[in-house]
Write a protein that holds these residues in place. Structure first.
Motif, PDB file in Angstrom:
ATOM      1  N   MET A 125      -3.858  -1.045  -5.527  1.00 11.70           N
ATOM      2  CA  MET A 125      -4.491  -0.034  -6.374  1.00 11.70           C
ATOM      3  C   MET A 125      -4.329   1.328  -5.709  1.00 11.70           C
ATOM      4  SD  MET A 125      -7.790  -2.117  -7.822  1.00 11.70           S
ATOM      5  CE  MET A 125      -7.539  -3.604  -8.803  1.00 11.70           C
ATOM      6  N   THR A 126      -3.863   2.245  -6.461  1.00 10.50           N
ATOM      7  CA  THR A 126      -3.439   3.524  -5.905  1.00 10.50           C
ATOM      8  C   THR A 126      -4.626   4.463  -5.685  1.00 10.50           C
ATOM      9  OG1 THR A 126      -2.947   4.090  -8.185  1.00 10.50           O
ATOM     10  CG2 THR A 126      -1.099   3.422  -6.826  1.00 10.50           C
ATOM     11  N   PRO A 127      -4.442   5.455  -4.786  1.00 12.28           N
ATOM     12  CA  PRO A 127      -5.533   6.386  -4.468  1.00 12.28           C
ATOM     13  C   PRO A 127      -6.085   7.116  -5.695  1.00 12.28           C
ATOM     14  CG  PRO A 127      -3.660   6.705  -2.973  1.00 12.28           C
ATOM     15  CD  PRO A 127      -3.220   5.730  -3.999  1.00 12.28           C
ATOM     16  N   ASP A 128      -5.289   7.207  -6.759  1.00 15.04           N
ATOM     17  CA  ASP A 128      -5.809   7.906  -7.940  1.00 15.04           C
ATOM     18  C   ASP A 128      -6.809   7.052  -8.716  1.00 15.04           C
ATOM     19  OD1 ASP A 128      -4.062   6.066  -8.939  1.00 15.04           O
ATOM     20  OD2 ASP A 128      -2.916   7.467 -10.187  1.00 15.04           O
ATOM     21  N   LEU A 140     -15.641   9.821   4.257  1.00 13.03           N
ATOM     22  CA  LEU A 140     -14.666   9.893   3.165  1.00 13.03           C
ATOM     23  C   LEU A 140     -13.228   9.779   3.678  1.00 13.03           C
ATOM     24  CD1 LEU A 140     -17.053  10.487   1.334  1.00 13.03           C
ATOM     25  CD2 LEU A 140     -15.738  12.322   0.294  1.00 13.03           C
ATOM     26  N   ALA A 141     -12.966  10.412   4.804  1.00 14.93           N
ATOM     27  CA  ALA A 141     -11.611  10.323   5.368  1.00 14.93           C
ATOM     28  C   ALA A 141     -11.288   8.881   5.764  1.00 14.93           C
ATOM     29  CB  ALA A 141     -11.499  11.257   6.578  1.00 14.93           C
ATOM     30  N   THR A 142     -12.251   8.221   6.439  1.00 17.82           N
ATOM     31  CA  THR A 142     -12.050   6.819   6.832  1.00 17.82           C
ATOM     32  C   THR A 142     -11.868   5.938   5.600  1.00 17.82           C
ATOM     33  OG1 THR A 142     -13.467   7.199   8.736  1.00 17.82           O
ATOM     34  CG2 THR A 142     -13.059   4.900   8.134  1.00 17.82           C
ATOM     35  N   MET A 143     -12.716   6.187   4.622  1.00 10.44           N
ATOM     36  CA  MET A 143     -12.695   5.401   3.395  1.00 10.44           C
ATOM     37  C   MET A 143     -11.322   5.463   2.712  1.00 10.44           C
ATOM     38  SD  MET A 143     -15.375   6.259   0.339  1.00 10.44           S
ATOM     39  CE  MET A 143     -14.448   7.064  -0.967  1.00 10.44           C
ATOM     40  N   LYS A 144     -10.742   6.633   2.666  1.00 10.57           N
ATOM     41  CA  LYS A 144      -9.421   6.765   2.037  1.00 10.57           C
ATOM     42  C   LYS A 144      -8.362   5.985   2.815  1.00 10.57           C
ATOM     43  CE  LYS A 144      -7.961  10.771   0.512  1.00 10.57           C
ATOM     44  NZ  LYS A 144      -7.672  12.231   0.473  1.00 10.57           N
ATOM     45  N   ARG A 145      -8.421   6.114   4.135  1.00  8.71           N
ATOM     46  CA  ARG A 145      -7.457   5.381   4.972  1.00  8.71           C
ATOM     47  C   ARG A 145      -7.616   3.874   4.807  1.00  8.71           C
ATOM     48  NH1 ARG A 145      -8.952   8.390   9.266  1.00  8.71           N
ATOM     49  NH2 ARG A 145     -10.078   6.605  10.140  1.00  8.71           N
ATOM     50  N   ARG A 146      -8.847   3.406   4.914  1.00 12.09           N
ATOM     51  CA  ARG A 146      -9.091   1.967   4.844  1.00 12.09           C
ATOM     52  C   ARG A 146      -8.790   1.413   3.451  1.00 12.09           C
ATOM     53  NH1 ARG A 146     -12.535  -0.114   8.806  1.00 12.09           N
ATOM     54  NH2 ARG A 146     -12.275   1.106  10.711  1.00 12.09           N
ATOM     55  N   ALA A 184      -6.501   2.446   1.437  1.00 14.39           N
ATOM     56  CA  ALA A 184      -5.044   2.296   1.342  1.00 14.39           C
ATOM     57  C   ALA A 184      -4.568   1.083   2.141  1.00 14.39           C
ATOM     58  CB  ALA A 184      -4.360   3.569   1.847  1.00 14.39           C
ATOM     59  N   ALA A 185      -5.217   0.842   3.294  1.00  5.17           N
ATOM     60  CA  ALA A 185      -4.744  -0.226   4.179  1.00  5.17           C
ATOM     61  C   ALA A 185      -5.172  -1.621   3.718  1.00  5.17           C
ATOM     62  CB  ALA A 185      -5.265   0.022   5.592  1.00  5.17           C
ATOM     63  N   THR A 186      -6.305  -1.718   3.030  1.00  6.86           N
ATOM     64  CA  THR A 186      -6.838  -3.056   2.731  1.00  6.86           C
ATOM     65  C   THR A 186      -6.860  -3.389   1.236  1.00  6.86           C
ATOM     66  OG1 THR A 186      -9.121  -2.248   2.577  1.00  6.86           O
ATOM     67  CG2 THR A 186      -8.381  -2.998   4.744  1.00  6.86           C
ATOM     68  N   VAL A 187      -7.216  -2.403   0.426  1.00  5.39           N
ATOM     69  CA  VAL A 187      -7.431  -2.664  -1.003  1.00  5.39           C
ATOM     70  C   VAL A 187      -6.262  -2.169  -1.842  1.00  5.39           C
ATOM     71  CG1 VAL A 187      -8.994  -2.305  -2.955  1.00  5.39           C
ATOM     72  CG2 VAL A 187      -9.922  -2.411  -0.632  1.00  5.39           C
ATOM     73  N   GLY A 188      -5.737  -1.025  -1.474  1.00  6.36           N
ATOM     74  CA  GLY A 188      -4.750  -0.345  -2.307  1.00  6.36           C
ATOM     75  C   GLY A 188      -3.359  -0.981  -2.258  1.00  6.36           C
ATOM     76  N   PHE A 206      -9.158  -8.750   1.276  1.00  9.15           N
ATOM     77  CA  PHE A 206      -9.192  -8.061  -0.017  1.00  9.15           C
ATOM     78  C   PHE A 206      -7.976  -8.339  -0.903  1.00  9.15           C
ATOM     79  CE2 PHE A 206     -12.210  -5.631   2.456  1.00  9.15           C
ATOM     80  CZ  PHE A 206     -13.225  -5.412   1.550  1.00  9.15           C
ATOM     81  N   GLY A 207      -6.840  -8.659  -0.280  1.00 10.63           N
ATOM     82  CA  GLY A 207      -5.598  -8.795  -1.031  1.00 10.63           C
ATOM     83  C   GLY A 207      -5.706  -9.695  -2.257  1.00 10.63           C
ATOM     84  N   PRO A 208      -6.102 -10.957  -2.070  1.00 17.52           N
ATOM     85  CA  PRO A 208      -6.146 -11.859  -3.229  1.00 17.52           C
ATOM     86  C   PRO A 208      -7.152 -11.430  -4.294  1.00 17.52           C
ATOM     87  CG  PRO A 208      -6.168 -13.108  -1.160  1.00 17.52           C
ATOM     88  CD  PRO A 208      -6.344 -11.660  -0.802  1.00 17.52           C
ATOM     89  N   ILE A 209      -8.272 -10.857  -3.875  1.00 21.26           N
ATOM     90  CA  ILE A 209      -9.281 -10.438  -4.860  1.00 21.26           C
ATOM     91  C   ILE A 209      -8.739  -9.272  -5.678  1.00 21.26           C
ATOM     92  CG2 ILE A 209     -11.628  -9.527  -5.160  1.00 21.26           C
ATOM     93  CD1 ILE A 209     -12.419 -11.010  -2.584  1.00 21.26           C
ATOM     94  N   THR A 210      -8.175  -8.285  -4.989  1.00 22.68           N
ATOM     95  CA  THR A 210      -7.604  -7.138  -5.687  1.00 22.68           C
ATOM     96  C   THR A 210      -6.494  -7.569  -6.642  1.00 22.68           C
ATOM     97  OG1 THR A 210      -8.126  -5.641  -3.866  1.00 22.68           O
ATOM     98  CG2 THR A 210      -6.352  -4.960  -5.346  1.00 22.68           C
ATOM     99  N   ALA A 211      -5.626  -8.461  -6.173  1.00 23.12           N
ATOM    100  CA  ALA A 211      -4.527  -8.931  -7.028  1.00 23.12           C
ATOM    101  C   ALA A 211      -5.078  -9.619  -8.272  1.00 23.12           C
ATOM    102  CB  ALA A 211      -3.625  -9.881  -6.235  1.00 23.12           C
ATOM    103  N   ALA A 212      -6.135 -10.408  -8.097  1.00 19.77           N
ATOM    104  CA  ALA A 212      -6.710 -11.112  -9.245  1.00 19.77           C
ATOM    105  C   ALA A 212      -7.346 -10.133 -10.229  1.00 19.77           C
ATOM    106  CB  ALA A 212      -7.747 -12.137  -8.764  1.00 19.77           C
ATOM    107  N   VAL A 213      -8.006  -9.099  -9.693  1.00 21.13           N
ATOM    108  CA  VAL A 213      -8.637  -8.092 -10.554  1.00 21.13           C
ATOM    109  C   VAL A 213      -7.564  -7.339 -11.353  1.00 21.13           C
ATOM    110  CG1 VAL A 213      -9.935  -5.908 -10.516  1.00 21.13           C
ATOM    111  CG2 VAL A 213     -10.746  -7.866  -9.186  1.00 21.13           C
ATOM    112  N   GLU A 214      -6.470  -7.017 -10.701  1.00 19.14           N
ATOM    113  CA  GLU A 214      -5.338  -6.376 -11.390  1.00 19.14           C
ATOM    114  C   GLU A 214      -4.780  -7.303 -12.475  1.00 19.14           C
ATOM    115  OE1 GLU A 214      -4.213  -3.379 -11.311  1.00 19.14           O
ATOM    116  OE2 GLU A 214      -3.613  -2.696  -9.310  1.00 19.14           O
TER     117      GLU A 214
END
Lengths: 278, 278
Positions: A1-4, A266-272, A274-278, A232-240
């Motif tokens: 899932m993209t940052p937007d 907020l800065a950490t949140m954006k990085r994390r 992208a690394a785990t959910v996005g 997070f990978g499998p959950i995010t993929a299933a939600v998509e």
């Protein structure tokens, strides 16, 4: 899932007012925000609506209605919450349905306490039958949030995604949806099956991690993504795969996160993200 | 369930040795005991077998094998536990299957940590395929215990009765059964349905209450029946209807109970059992 599609649930930066959180989102390029009723009330409803509109932010959710298991089913307060969600143009109103009657959130049994769990669950269905039409008339989508079973007694007798989907089933999916919150559902052996079943009915995807060990207050056991045990990978993929195209809220209840500089959060949140959910 | 089916799980009177617990059961007219491996090792296996036999007590369970999700699947230790259960004539060996690899019980992620929850669950199935025949040869019934989802990461990736029944399904019910522990399953919207499904496969019924709020260490959130939020009536009725005719163990992990005079704990336990479960 993209940052937007990233959204700041404002409880993550709890010490910020609505105005400060809106400014923070703009400063960090976060395009959506999940609002809390208490904070909206402090800022003023009309002022909040103007702030988010002027900033060009989407309101990914309003948190929260619910607490329907006590006397009166919480109907008056829920109608007010629906009106507020309509005024804010929120994508949904999150419903935390409440625990056993007479048990206060985080507290123990008090006056009116009942151990009748099926009865409490029936009250939720009853309240929903009154509130769903009211919300539909105002163009507000209700979002039933199953909470981790550790909160069954004091916060939500709605404990699994499967149960939430059963409860939502009598209603059109664009009227009554469900929340997938990683913290609450990651453990469920049925989670991926039920997310698939939720196709078209996911109203919100919220993310935070599950910390181990939990802190003394289990309410504050949510961590920044990557700090806990959730994959997070499998959950995010299933939600998509279930067709969810809305925003992804980061909602963290955590004493350390609340104590930190919100801009760093907020800065950490954006990085994390992208690394785990996005 | 009548008092002649009451069993003292010895962790409820944790400071008592096996000998003291056996004497306590005799003194209070409790006809069965659930033993713990650590305490049996302290007393000696043969000495324990002789003590319970001489006292005329049934051994309702041996706690516990399991912890199969790490390297080696815990096979050697589980084989030893099966041998001990056979020597004690225990009605079953309770299996607490273990959490995510590299997460110690009550601790956080450490060396070997993996977030692969489905993988951990697959390891449990694999270990069971090795241990079930070993147990069958020795006449020991294995009992899969689903634990409350709050322990999913650090103690048991087996979180619901439905999941335990799925795991047990390939095996004869008299060889691989399940534990119904009120503390762990009371919140589950499927609990009564799954207990009915478990007909013939319930190897142990354990009772304790769910305290609200939980103490800082959620492991110690079990209370004497009546002190928490569980409505025992429907669960007990469902367990009876599913054909369970074995002993009912009171298993309480609670700092106050452990600090109290064990003889008073047994007296209270008998009273509360009759009032809530029996």
């Amino acid at each position: 899932m993209t940052p937007d599609r990233l959204s700041l649930n404002q409880w993550t930066t709890r010490r910020w007012s609505v105005r400060e959180a809106v400014d923070g989102c703009v400063r960090h390029g976060i395009p959506a925000i999940g609002l809390w009723r208490e904070a909206v009330a402090d800022q003023g409803l009309a002022a909040t609506a103007k702030l988010v509109t002027d900033a060009g932010l989407r309101v990914s959710s309003l948190c929260r209605g619910g607490f329907m298991t006590g006397p009166g089913l919480g109907l008056d307060d829920n109608r007010a919450a629906i009106d507020e969600a309509a005024a804010l143009g929120a994508a949904c109103l999150v419903l935390v349905v409440g625990g056993l009657p007479g048990v206060s959130p985080g507290g123990g049994p008090g006056p009116g306490f009942s151990r009748d769990l099926p009865g409490a669950r029936a009250r939720v269905a009853e309240a929903l039958s009154v509130l769903a039409p009211y919300a539909a008339e105002r163009g507000v989508r209700l979002a039933l949030e199953p909470l981790h079973p550790v909160y069954c007694a004091d916060r939500a007798v709605l404990s699994t995604l499967g149960q939430a989907l059963d409860l939502a089933e009598p209603y059109a999916s664009e009227r009554v949806g469900v929340v997938v919150d990683s913290f609450h559902v990651w453990w469920d052996p049925e989670v991926l099956t039920q997310i698939a079943r939720a196709s078209g009915r996911i109203a919100s995807y919220q993310v935070s991690d599950f910390l181990v060990p939990l802190p003394a207050d289990p309410l504050l056991g949510r961590g920044m993504m990557g700090d806990g045990v959730i994959d997070f990978g499998p959950i995010t993929a299933a939600v998509e795969a279930a067709g969810y195209r809305g925003d992804v809220e980061v909602e963290i209840f955590n004493a350390d996160v609340w104590a930190a500089d919100p801009d760093e959060v907020l800065a950490t949140m954006k990085r994390r993200f992208a690394a785990t959910v996005g």
